[in-house]
Design a protein around this motif. Structure first.
Motif, PDB file in Angstrom:
ATOM      1  N   VAL A  29       0.840  -1.206   0.000  1.00 54.43           N
ATOM      2  CA  VAL A  29       0.000   0.000   0.000  1.00 54.43           C
ATOM      3  C   VAL A  29       0.870   1.250   0.000  1.00 54.43           C
ATOM      4  N   GLU A  30       1.884   1.300   0.844  1.00 50.95           N
ATOM      5  CA  GLU A  30       2.746   2.480   0.912  1.00 50.95           C
ATOM      6  C   GLU A  30       3.435   2.735  -0.421  1.00 50.95           C
ATOM      7  N   ASP A  31       3.918   1.637  -1.059  1.00 49.01           N
ATOM      8  CA  ASP A  31       4.600   1.790  -2.343  1.00 49.01           C
ATOM      9  C   ASP A  31       3.652   2.318  -3.417  1.00 49.01           C
ATOM     10  N   ARG A  32       2.429   1.779  -3.453  1.00 48.93           N
ATOM     11  CA  ARG A  32       1.500   2.221  -4.494  1.00 48.93           C
ATOM     12  C   ARG A  32       1.054   3.663  -4.288  1.00 48.93           C
ATOM     13  N   LEU A  33       0.879   4.091  -3.042  1.00 50.34           N
ATOM     14  CA  LEU A  33       0.506   5.486  -2.794  1.00 50.34           C
ATOM     15  C   LEU A  33       1.596   6.441  -3.254  1.00 50.34           C
ATOM     16  N   ARG A  34       2.873   6.054  -3.069  1.00 49.01           N
ATOM     17  CA  ARG A  34       3.962   6.906  -3.549  1.00 49.01           C
ATOM     18  C   ARG A  34       3.931   6.984  -5.070  1.00 49.01           C
ATOM     19  N   ARG A  35       3.699   5.868  -5.732  1.00 52.68           N
ATOM     20  CA  ARG A  35       3.697   5.860  -7.191  1.00 52.68           C
ATOM     21  C   ARG A  35       2.515   6.650  -7.756  1.00 52.68           C
ATOM     22  N   TRP A  36       1.385   6.556  -7.093  1.00 51.67           N
ATOM     23  CA  TRP A  36       0.219   7.308  -7.561  1.00 51.67           C
ATOM     24  C   TRP A  36       0.268   8.781  -7.157  1.00 51.67           C
ATOM     25  N   ASN A  37       1.033   9.077  -6.141  1.00 47.92           N
ATOM     26  CA  ASN A  37       1.047  10.442  -5.598  1.00 47.92           C
ATOM     27  C   ASN A  37      -0.382  10.881  -5.241  1.00 47.92           C
ATOM     28  N   HIS A  38      -1.101   9.953  -4.594  1.00 49.21           N
ATOM     29  CA  HIS A  38      -2.501  10.216  -4.270  1.00 49.21           C
ATOM     30  C   HIS A  38      -2.597  11.135  -3.063  1.00 49.21           C
ATOM     31  N   PRO A  39      -3.585  12.047  -3.036  1.00 47.83           N
ATOM     32  CA  PRO A  39      -3.677  12.998  -1.912  1.00 47.83           C
ATOM     33  C   PRO A  39      -4.149  12.384  -0.601  1.00 47.83           C
ATOM     34  N   ALA A  40      -4.605  11.113  -0.607  1.00 53.06           N
ATOM     35  CA  ALA A  40      -5.059  10.502   0.648  1.00 53.06           C
ATOM     36  C   ALA A  40      -3.900  10.388   1.635  1.00 53.06           C
TER      37      ALA A  40
ATOM     38  N   VAL B 165      -7.700 -11.176  -0.693  1.00 55.49           N
ATOM     39  CA  VAL B 165      -7.234 -10.277  -1.750  1.00 55.49           C
ATOM     40  C   VAL B 165      -7.357  -8.845  -1.261  1.00 55.49           C
ATOM     41  N   LEU B 166      -6.287  -8.084  -1.419  1.00 60.44           N
ATOM     42  CA  LEU B 166      -6.248  -6.657  -1.091  1.00 60.44           C
ATOM     43  C   LEU B 166      -6.280  -5.865  -2.395  1.00 60.44           C
ATOM     44  N   ARG B 167      -7.172  -4.847  -2.447  1.00 60.12           N
ATOM     45  CA  ARG B 167      -7.283  -4.056  -3.669  1.00 60.12           C
ATOM     46  C   ARG B 167      -7.419  -2.589  -3.309  1.00 60.12           C
ATOM     47  N   LEU B 168      -6.725  -1.736  -4.077  1.00 62.08           N
ATOM     48  CA  LEU B 168      -6.828  -0.282  -3.967  1.00 62.08           C
ATOM     49  C   LEU B 168      -7.415   0.263  -5.258  1.00 62.08           C
ATOM     50  N   ILE B 169      -8.405   1.174  -5.116  1.00 59.71           N
ATOM     51  CA  ILE B 169      -9.040   1.816  -6.272  1.00 59.71           C
ATOM     52  C   ILE B 169      -8.928   3.318  -6.086  1.00 59.71           C
ATOM     53  N   ALA B 170      -8.289   3.971  -7.053  1.00 56.46           N
ATOM     54  CA  ALA B 170      -8.159   5.428  -7.028  1.00 56.46           C
ATOM     55  C   ALA B 170      -9.268   6.023  -7.886  1.00 56.46           C
ATOM     56  N   ASP B 171     -10.324   6.470  -7.250  1.00 57.42           N
ATOM     57  CA  ASP B 171     -11.482   7.048  -7.946  1.00 57.42           C
ATOM     58  C   ASP B 171     -11.474   8.550  -7.721  1.00 57.42           C
ATOM     59  N   GLY B 172     -10.646   9.249  -8.503  1.00 53.36           N
ATOM     60  CA  GLY B 172     -10.498  10.677  -8.298  1.00 53.36           C
ATOM     61  C   GLY B 172      -9.853  10.945  -6.960  1.00 53.36           C
ATOM     62  N   PRO B 173     -10.384  11.860  -6.168  1.00 52.37           N
ATOM     63  CA  PRO B 173      -9.785  12.155  -4.859  1.00 52.37           C
ATOM     64  C   PRO B 173     -10.112  11.106  -3.799  1.00 52.37           C
ATOM     65  N   ILE B 174     -11.007  10.164  -4.136  1.00 52.44           N
ATOM     66  CA  ILE B 174     -11.407   9.128  -3.183  1.00 52.44           C
ATOM     67  C   ILE B 174     -10.563   7.877  -3.420  1.00 52.44           C
ATOM     68  N   LEU B 175     -10.034   7.360  -2.342  1.00 50.22           N
ATOM     69  CA  LEU B 175      -9.286   6.104  -2.406  1.00 50.22           C
ATOM     70  C   LEU B 175     -10.093   5.042  -1.670  1.00 50.22           C
ATOM     71  N   THR B 176     -10.329   3.908  -2.363  1.00 49.98           N
ATOM     72  CA  THR B 176     -11.068   2.804  -1.758  1.00 49.98           C
ATOM     73  C   THR B 176     -10.110   1.666  -1.476  1.00 49.98           C
ATOM     74  N   CYS B 177     -10.140   1.203  -0.236  1.00 50.10           N
ATOM     75  CA  CYS B 177      -9.329   0.054   0.175  1.00 50.10           C
ATOM     76  C   CYS B 177     -10.271  -1.111   0.422  1.00 50.10           C
ATOM     77  N   GLU B 178     -10.065  -2.220  -0.317  1.00 49.89           N
ATOM     78  CA  GLU B 178     -10.924  -3.389  -0.196  1.00 49.89           C
ATOM     79  C   GLU B 178     -10.096  -4.600   0.231  1.00 49.89           C
ATOM     80  N   VAL B 179     -10.709  -5.435   1.056  1.00 48.39           N
ATOM     81  CA  VAL B 179     -10.125  -6.726   1.399  1.00 48.39           C
ATOM     82  C   VAL B 179     -11.221  -7.766   1.249  1.00 48.39           C
TER      83      VAL B 179
END
Length: 697
Positions: free
Chosen positions: A594-605, A630-644
């Protein structure tokens, strides 16, 4: 036998006549004299040339005219000159020739000097002949039946008013109908003025007897020679004619003619239970028959009928305003649906209050629900029921139910609303409006106590932009077409289902997988357009949804709603997914992903909040769920969804741990840090999700 003119229409006795004949003649003369001098029935004796031989003093229309002025004159000329009566000479000659009497024939007259004051006479014509059968002429009897015919005319006018006033539920139209009915049958000139409140569709306030609101001219009518017609919308004093715009509060309505007065103008207020809707002024020419007490009673009846129709129109207007407000639906917010669909919606109100609605409801994980429905029976009750069902849909979508399960819950809600009387209130409102329309048409109908509870059709489609999955369920029949990117269309992707509030589940449902760029066309129930016309409007998937919606809307009847949705798929760079080994030691690796993907996306969350939520959800799945996880992250605009997701069916339970407990705080932490969270179930398990906004935590 002497006559007023010195002639004997019966001739002289035959020579050598016996004495009994003379006695009969004496009796006959006495009877004839009594009839001519004492009867209140008009008598006119004409010879074979239809000249006046004798008339009595009460001959209708000839009072005050010396008999010797008429004697010897042709009847047609005499009665036209002195009584304004048109004599049909052909009728007289037919009786003279055939001997067949004519009875109760109505003729009209206009006395000289009062040409507009019409009199009506009932005339009968009989042939005169002597004992030898020699034709002597005709006798005409007549009576003045003006009062009787005027009474009949008033009844006919009142019946016509009930038929023609109030055919619509519009106050200005109702005022115009009053004018059309009463000119010229009752008045030569009519002005209807209504209060500002009524013209604005508001309830008229209760008024004291010594005050009245200002009135505005609403409808006028009359002859070209009558008073000058005021302009529509002009402010009028209650006097209506000749008064200028007031500089002070308006004076009270002047009274119309009282029972012992006769006037050429009547002004009558339009009131219902103390509420003043306006006033109507009836005016006749100065040389016309003045209004009498019977006319005043008719004017009151006409005003009462009109006021009741105005009240019905106002009631309908108020209900229509509420109905339109409830019927209106806000356009979907582009930012809330841009990841899943491009939407174009249409709704062209038709005034009947069909209870149609559509909604675009954002769901978790960038999904979207497309809803189109319609309550079956039109009217304010249908719109009230629609509003409650629509609210229920919004509430039920938060449970992340499959569409067919959502319809099952909505069906139960519909039955409960009917049982508890909520929908019944809407039905009562609908019955009230229907009763108002019926009363306005003069045919009031009481609402049936056995009126069925409301039923509704509804189609719900949930689109997932991650994999293009479309879950559809339908209650009732509605327009449902899927257009693929290559232009091919499926007009029956799903069969019809039972109505909500009727037979109940199971409802028709299906799962489709649509390629990106597919178009979903939904419309509320009603008569379907021709298939070839619909396909011509939809067979251009490269067109903008708004342009397609314009073409389809032209094919639909009023009061139907239309929803066009062009599907999108989530770009791969906005989605990240990992399968987590079923071991608690894998929680650290999940946090690192999760930390790695947030850095790559540069998401504001907030990275700390996201990693903490992901860690807690993964931990909860490993402890209480089942593999695979299964862990999944969805970047829907400014909203970040974390699913398990995991294969377990156990429902997660938010606990409030004690201070000495070492665990039990996972979901509580998620609920505290996330903007929203929930759980949805699938055939293979469940998914717990949490949404986090950009930089709020």
């Amino acid at each position: 036998m002497d006559t007023d003119g010195g002639q004997d229409p019966a001739g002289t006795p035959p020579p050598g006549a016996a004495e009994p004949w003379s006695a009969e003649t004496a009796w006959g003369d006495a009877v004839l004299d009594a009839v001519f001098t004492q009867s209140d029935i008009g008598l006119h004796v004409l010879d074979t040339d239809l000249r006046v031989v004798r008339v009595n003093a009460v001959a209708a229309g000839l009072q005050g005219i010396p008999a010797d002025r008429l004697l010897g004159m042709p009847a047609v000329e005499a009665y036209a000159s002195f009584a304004g009566v048109h004599v049909d000479e052909a009728v007289l000659r037919e009786v003279l020739a055939t001997g067949r009497s004519t009875t109760e024939r109505l003729v009209t007259g206009h006395p000289p000097g009062a040409e507009h004051a019409e009199r009506v006479y009932s005339a009968s014509v009989h042939r005169l002949q002597d004992d030898a059968g020699r034709v002597l002429g005709v006798v005409v009897t007549n009576t003045d039946v003006t009062d009787r015919e005027q009474a009949h005319a008033r009844l006919r006018l009142l019946h016509e008013a009930h038929e023609r006033i109030g055919t619509g539920l519009d106050v200005e139209r109702t005022a115009r109908e009053l004018v059309d009915v009463t000119v010229p049958a009752f008045a030569d000139f009519v002005v209807v003025a209504l209060t500002d409140a009524v013209l604005r569709g508001q309830d008229p306030a209760l008024q004291a007897r010594d005050t009245v609101p200002l009135l505005r001219c609403t409808a006028t009518g009359g002859s070209a020679t009558g008073p000058e017609c005021p302009q529509a919308g002009a402010v009028l004093l209650p006097g209506i004619f000749g008064d200028g715009e007031p500089a002070a509060p308006a004076r009270p309505l002047p009274p119309a003619a009282t029972s012992d007065e006769r006037a050429t103008r009547l002004v009558v207020p339009l009131t219902v239970r103390g509420q003043i809707f306006g006033a109507v002024a009836f005016q006749r020419r100065a040389d016309a028959e003045p209004y009498g007490p019977e006319d005043r009673a008719l004017a009151d009846a006409l005003a009462s009928r009109t006021a009741n129709c105005l009240e019905n129109a106002l009631r309908y207007t108020r209900e229509h305003i509420v109905m339109t407000a409830l019927q209106s639906w806000p356009p979907p917010k582009e930012e809330a649906t841009q990841s899943a669909v491009d939407v174009a919606g249409r709704h062209r109100p038709g005034g009947s209050g069909a209870g149609s609605w559509c909604d675009v409801i954002p769901l978790s994980s960038a999904r979207v629900a497309l809803v189109v429905g319609q309550v079956e029976s039109p009217g304010p009750g249908a719109v009230a029921t629609m509003s409650r069902l629509r609210t229920a849909v919004h509430s039920l979508t938060t449970l992340d139910l499959d569409p067919h399960e959502l319809l099952a819950r909505l069906h139960a809600t519909t039955l409960r609303l009917a049982a508890e009387g909520f929908a019944g209130e809407g039905l009562a409102a609908g019955a009230l409006a229907a009763e108002g329309e019926a009363t306005a048409r003069g045919t009031p109908d009481a609402p049936s106590p056995d009126a069925p509870h409301p039923t509704a059709g509804c189609t719900i489609a949930v689109h997932d932009p991650v994999d293009g999955r479309l879950d559809i369920a339908r209650a009732g029949a509605s327009l449902l077409v899927v257009v693929h990117p290559d232009g091919t269309a499926d007009t029956r992707p799903l069969g019809d289902g039972p109505l909500l509030g009727a037979e109940g589940p199971p409802f028709a449902c299906a799962t489709l997988h649509l390629p990106e760029g597919s178009t979903l066309c939904l419309a509320s129930g009603g008569e379907e357009p021709r298939t070839e016309d619909l396909m011509a409007a939809l067979a251009h998937p490269d067109r903008d949804p708004e342009a397609m919606a314009d073409d389809v809307e032209r094919l639909l009847a009023p009061d139907r709603v239309l929803l066009l949705a062009r599907t999108r798929h989530l770009p791969p760079d906005e989605l990240a997914e990992w399968e987590i080994p079923y071991d608690l030691s894998a929680v650290g690796a999940a946090r690192a992903h999760v930390e790695d993907r947030l850095r790559r996306w540069n998401h504001p969350a907030d990275p700390f909040a996201v990693t903490l939520v992901a860690s807690e959800l993964v931990t909860n799945a490993l402890r209480h769920g089942a593999a695979p996880v299964v862990l999944r992250l969805i970047a829907d605009g400014p909203i970040l969804t974390c699913e398990v997701s995991d294969a377990g069916q156990a429902a997660p339970h938010l606990r409030h741990a004690k201070a000495v407990d070492e665990g039990g705080r996972g979901l509580l932490i998620c609920a505290s840090l996330a903007d929203n969270w929930g759980v949805r179930y699938t055939d293979t398990g469940k998914t717990v999700w949490a949404e986090l906004g950009g930089g709020e935590h």
